[in-house]
Design a protein around this motif. Structure first.
Motif, PDB file in Angstrom:
ATOM      1  N   TYR A 173       0.900  -1.231   0.020  1.00 11.29           N
ATOM      2  CA  TYR A 173       0.033   0.038   0.116  1.00 11.29           C
ATOM      3  C   TYR A 173       0.751   1.372  -0.060  1.00 11.29           C
ATOM      4  CZ  TYR A 173      -3.657  -3.121   1.336  1.00 11.29           C
ATOM      5  OH  TYR A 173      -4.427  -4.404   1.624  1.00 11.29           O
ATOM      6  N   ALA A 174       0.443   2.292  -0.505  1.00  8.29           N
ATOM      7  CA  ALA A 174       1.063   3.671  -0.452  1.00  8.29           C
ATOM      8  C   ALA A 174       0.405   4.668   0.319  1.00  8.29           C
ATOM      9  CB  ALA A 174       1.046   4.147  -1.851  1.00  8.29           C
ATOM     10  N   GLY A 175       1.004   5.409   1.091  1.00  2.81           N
ATOM     11  CA  GLY A 175       0.578   6.712   1.982  1.00  2.81           C
ATOM     12  C   GLY A 175       1.267   7.791   1.782  1.00  2.81           C
ATOM     13  N   ILE A 176       0.806   8.722   2.542  1.00  2.00           N
ATOM     14  CA  ILE A 176       1.772  10.024   2.322  1.00  2.00           C
ATOM     15  C   ILE A 176       1.336  10.755   3.751  1.00  2.00           C
ATOM     16  CG2 ILE A 176       0.903  10.974  -0.061  1.00  2.00           C
ATOM     17  CD1 ILE A 176      -1.575  12.457   1.030  1.00  2.00           C
ATOM     18  N   SER A 177       2.501  11.745   4.168  1.00  2.00           N
ATOM     19  CA  SER A 177       2.477  12.267   5.567  1.00  2.00           C
ATOM     20  C   SER A 177       2.443  13.679   5.496  1.00  2.00           C
ATOM     21  CB  SER A 177       3.559  11.723   6.266  1.00  2.00           C
ATOM     22  OG  SER A 177       3.546  12.082   7.679  1.00  2.00           O
ATOM     23  N   GLN A 178       1.736  14.335   6.074  1.00  2.00           N
ATOM     24  CA  GLN A 178       1.677  15.861   6.585  1.00  2.00           C
ATOM     25  C   GLN A 178       1.520  16.747   5.179  1.00  2.00           C
ATOM     26  OE1 GLN A 178       1.748  16.269   9.752  1.00  2.00           O
ATOM     27  NE2 GLN A 178       3.352  17.858   9.744  1.00  2.00           N
ATOM     28  N   TYR A 179       0.732  15.950   4.155  1.00  2.00           N
ATOM     29  CA  TYR A 179       0.192  16.721   3.194  1.00  2.00           C
ATOM     30  C   TYR A 179      -1.071  17.602   3.769  1.00  2.00           C
ATOM     31  CZ  TYR A 179       2.555  14.360  -0.795  1.00  2.00           C
ATOM     32  OH  TYR A 179       3.686  13.907  -1.654  1.00  2.00           O
ATOM     33  N   GLN A 202      -0.716  10.250   7.254  1.00  2.00           N
ATOM     34  CA  GLN A 202       0.011  10.360   8.702  1.00  2.00           C
ATOM     35  C   GLN A 202       0.222  11.876   9.148  1.00  2.00           C
ATOM     36  OE1 GLN A 202       4.036   8.783  10.672  1.00  2.00           O
ATOM     37  NE2 GLN A 202       2.947   7.312   9.543  1.00  2.00           N
ATOM     38  N   PRO A 203      -0.705  12.292   9.574  1.00  2.00           N
ATOM     39  CA  PRO A 203      -0.513  13.709   9.926  1.00  2.00           C
ATOM     40  C   PRO A 203      -0.170  13.774  11.685  1.00  2.00           C
ATOM     41  CG  PRO A 203      -2.768  13.008  10.151  1.00  2.00           C
ATOM     42  CD  PRO A 203      -1.951  11.780   9.857  1.00  2.00           C
ATOM     43  N   ARG A 204       0.634  14.890  11.788  1.00  2.00           N
ATOM     44  CA  ARG A 204       0.820  15.263  13.325  1.00  2.00           C
ATOM     45  C   ARG A 204      -0.436  15.841  13.824  1.00  2.00           C
ATOM     46  NH1 ARG A 204       5.321  17.347  16.461  1.00  2.00           N
ATOM     47  NH2 ARG A 204       4.455  18.844  18.122  1.00  2.00           N
ATOM     48  N   TYR A 205      -0.804  15.261  14.913  1.00  2.00           N
ATOM     49  CA  TYR A 205      -2.039  15.770  15.525  1.00  2.00           C
ATOM     50  C   TYR A 205      -2.370  15.303  17.076  1.00  2.00           C
ATOM     51  CZ  TYR A 205      -7.347  15.982  15.727  1.00  2.00           C
ATOM     52  OH  TYR A 205      -8.743  16.296  15.968  1.00  2.00           O
ATOM     53  N   ASN A 206      -2.815  16.370  17.794  1.00  2.00           N
ATOM     54  CA  ASN A 206      -2.710  16.270  19.347  1.00  2.00           C
ATOM     55  C   ASN A 206      -3.640  17.407  19.759  1.00  2.00           C
ATOM     56  OD1 ASN A 206      -0.894  18.356  20.213  1.00  2.00           O
ATOM     57  ND2 ASN A 206       0.425  17.020  19.179  1.00  2.00           N
ATOM     58  N   MET A 207      -3.786  17.516  20.895  1.00  2.00           N
ATOM     59  CA  MET A 207      -4.597  18.362  21.402  1.00  2.00           C
ATOM     60  C   MET A 207      -4.152  20.016  21.371  1.00  2.00           C
ATOM     61  SD  MET A 207      -5.958  16.759  25.184  1.00  2.00           S
ATOM     62  CE  MET A 207      -7.431  15.984  25.389  1.00  2.00           C
ATOM     63  N   PHE A 208      -2.881  20.044  21.135  1.00  2.00           N
ATOM     64  CA  PHE A 208      -2.109  21.144  21.042  1.00  2.00           C
ATOM     65  C   PHE A 208      -1.934  21.661  19.534  1.00  2.00           C
ATOM     66  CE2 PHE A 208      -0.487  21.093  25.735  1.00  2.00           C
ATOM     67  CZ  PHE A 208      -1.790  21.814  26.123  1.00  2.00           C
ATOM     68  N   ASP A 209      -1.925  20.555  18.712  1.00  2.00           N
ATOM     69  CA  ASP A 209      -1.783  20.907  17.311  1.00  2.00           C
ATOM     70  C   ASP A 209      -2.789  20.383  16.498  1.00  2.00           C
ATOM     71  OD1 ASP A 209      -0.812  21.094  14.871  1.00  2.00           O
ATOM     72  OD2 ASP A 209       1.224  20.414  15.253  1.00  2.00           O
ATOM     73  N   GLU A 213      -7.856  19.741  11.543  1.00  2.00           N
ATOM     74  CA  GLU A 213      -9.381  19.801  11.756  1.00  2.00           C
ATOM     75  C   GLU A 213      -9.704  21.032  10.619  1.00  2.00           C
ATOM     76  OE1 GLU A 213      -9.845  20.735  15.736  1.00  2.00           O
ATOM     77  OE2 GLU A 213      -9.406  18.896  16.500  1.00  2.00           O
ATOM     78  N   ASP A 214      -8.808  21.612  10.139  1.00  2.00           N
ATOM     79  CA  ASP A 214      -9.220  22.689   9.134  1.00  2.00           C
ATOM     80  C   ASP A 214      -9.187  22.234   7.588  1.00  2.00           C
ATOM     81  OD1 ASP A 214      -9.006  24.427  11.174  1.00  2.00           O
ATOM     82  OD2 ASP A 214      -7.024  24.863  11.007  1.00  2.00           O
ATOM     83  N   GLY A 215     -10.093  20.987   7.411  1.00  2.00           N
ATOM     84  CA  GLY A 215     -10.216  20.590   6.189  1.00  2.00           C
ATOM     85  C   GLY A 215      -9.602  19.143   5.829  1.00  2.00           C
ATOM     86  N   LEU A 216      -8.515  18.979   6.439  1.00  2.00           N
ATOM     87  CA  LEU A 216      -7.712  17.515   6.140  1.00  2.00           C
ATOM     88  C   LEU A 216      -8.783  16.233   6.682  1.00  2.00           C
ATOM     89  CD1 LEU A 216      -5.326  16.041   4.799  1.00  2.00           C
ATOM     90  CD2 LEU A 216      -4.368  15.848   7.185  1.00  2.00           C
TER      91      LEU A 216
END
Length: 338
Positions: A173-179, A202-209, A213-216
């Motif tokens: 399988y193929a994936g992308i990160s931080q796009y 694979q995005p960076r995501y946590n309560m402080f980042d 949530e802005d569209g991805l």
């Protein structure tokens, strides 16, 4: 101690009950289900680390139903070390269980000198995948990611390289990160037209980042892609580690590459304390609540954790027993985060 000086050869037999309690979630619209927690080898698997500790973490993870191990070409130190060390452990412990595992790697950041060892060219991605397979002693990885967007290489070239790796059987399988969302949509369209759909982001995501949530997240749902959230604890900030200041042995003190001491402001510490108080009312540690907060959204297929001790891993796993939030809890979290 150099990780290569501490390798023992005791026989590993996986726990027969390893699938009894772990929960799994479908990755987008694919046939793959991922454990709610995946283990990242970003830290603690370099040549400066203790092999037996890393090995213990991998064994403990698999014994508790964590089937996904996440790597990248330049994880270390030095670059390539995590894949080399994982390969040694795999050959000794996990080779009989290969078909039960999802093993991923990535390329996109600096790996070797010169103009062909970075970003997103076809030459770099295919060469890097070949090197990763050799270091790990694998015939294929289950997922191969482009690790970050490349502003200069045509997206068609980068996605074409991922398609090539899947078509040649070097990745399933193929994936992308931080796009970002718009680039994700373009990449998904290119890959769909080629006949190799993107499995995961694979995005960076946590309560402080919370940039996703802005569209991805909406775009991922639209495309039928899964997601694996990394840095769920903001490099340790969303734990009890910094409740009373910055410990001398903390990552902020010892390694400023990923978390600078000045980032842990009094305002951040106040939020962490309030979140910790809420977690206690839920019967959870702050780390457990932070992970549960991510998993409350079904669009998050799995959360990628990085741990240095078995106790941390077991604590994260135990937190999966309480993933629901009341409306008042969600309201309070929103107020705290601002």
């Amino acid at each position: 101690m150099n990780i290569n000086d501490s390798f023992s050869h005791d026989l590993y037999q996986a726990d027969n009950n390893r699938y009894d309690t772990m929960q799994y979630r479908r990755c987008g619209n694919s046939g793959i289900r991922l454990p709610l927690l995946s283990l990242g080898l970003w830290h603690n698997f370099g040549h400066t680390n203790d092999l037996e500790k890393g090995r213990e973490l991998l064994r403990c993870a698999f014994d508790n139903g964590i089937t996904h191990f996440d790597l990248a070409n330049n994880y270390g130190p030095p670059y390539g070390a995590a894949e080399e060390n994982f390969g040694r452990i795999f050959q000794q412990d996990f080779k009989p269980y290969r078909d039960e595992l999802i093993i991923s790697s990535k390329a996109g950041w600096d790996m070797w000198p010169g103009p062909y060892g970075n970003f997103g060219s076809r030459k770099y991605l295919i060469a890097s995948a070949d090197q990763s397979l050799k270091r790990m002693g694998l015939e294929y990885v289950d997922i191969f990611y482009h690790h970050r967007p490349d502003p200069d290489t045509p997206l068609e070239e980068t996605m074409g390289a991922l398609h090539h790796l899947v078509q040649r059987g070097k990745a399933l399988y193929a994936g992308i990160s931080q796009y970002p969302a718009d680039l994700t949509a373009r990449a998904a369209k290119i890959m769909k037209d080629l006949g190799t759909p993107l499995l995961i982001h694979q995005p960076r995501y946590n309560m402080f980042d919370r940039w996703v949530e802005d569209g991805l997240l909406v775009e991922l749902e639209k495309q039928g892609m899964g997601s694996i959230a990394f840095s769920p604890l903001e490099q340790g900030v969303l734990t009890n580690k910094y409740l009373n200041g910055i410990p001398e042995d903390s990552r902020a003190k010892k390694d400023g590459r990923y978390l600078q001491e000045e980032q842990i402001t009094p305002e951040i510490l106040e939020k962490v304390k309030r979140l910790n108080n809420l977690a206690q009312t839920r019967g959870q540690s702050l780390a457990q609540m932070a992970i549960a907060w991510l998993l409350k959204d079904e669009r998050i297929s799995t959360v990628l954790i990085g741990v240095s001790r078995r106790e941390q891993l077991l604590d994260n796993i135990a937190g999966l027993s309480n993933l629901s939030f009341t409306d008042s809890e969600l309201k309070e979290i929103k107020e705290i985060l601002g």
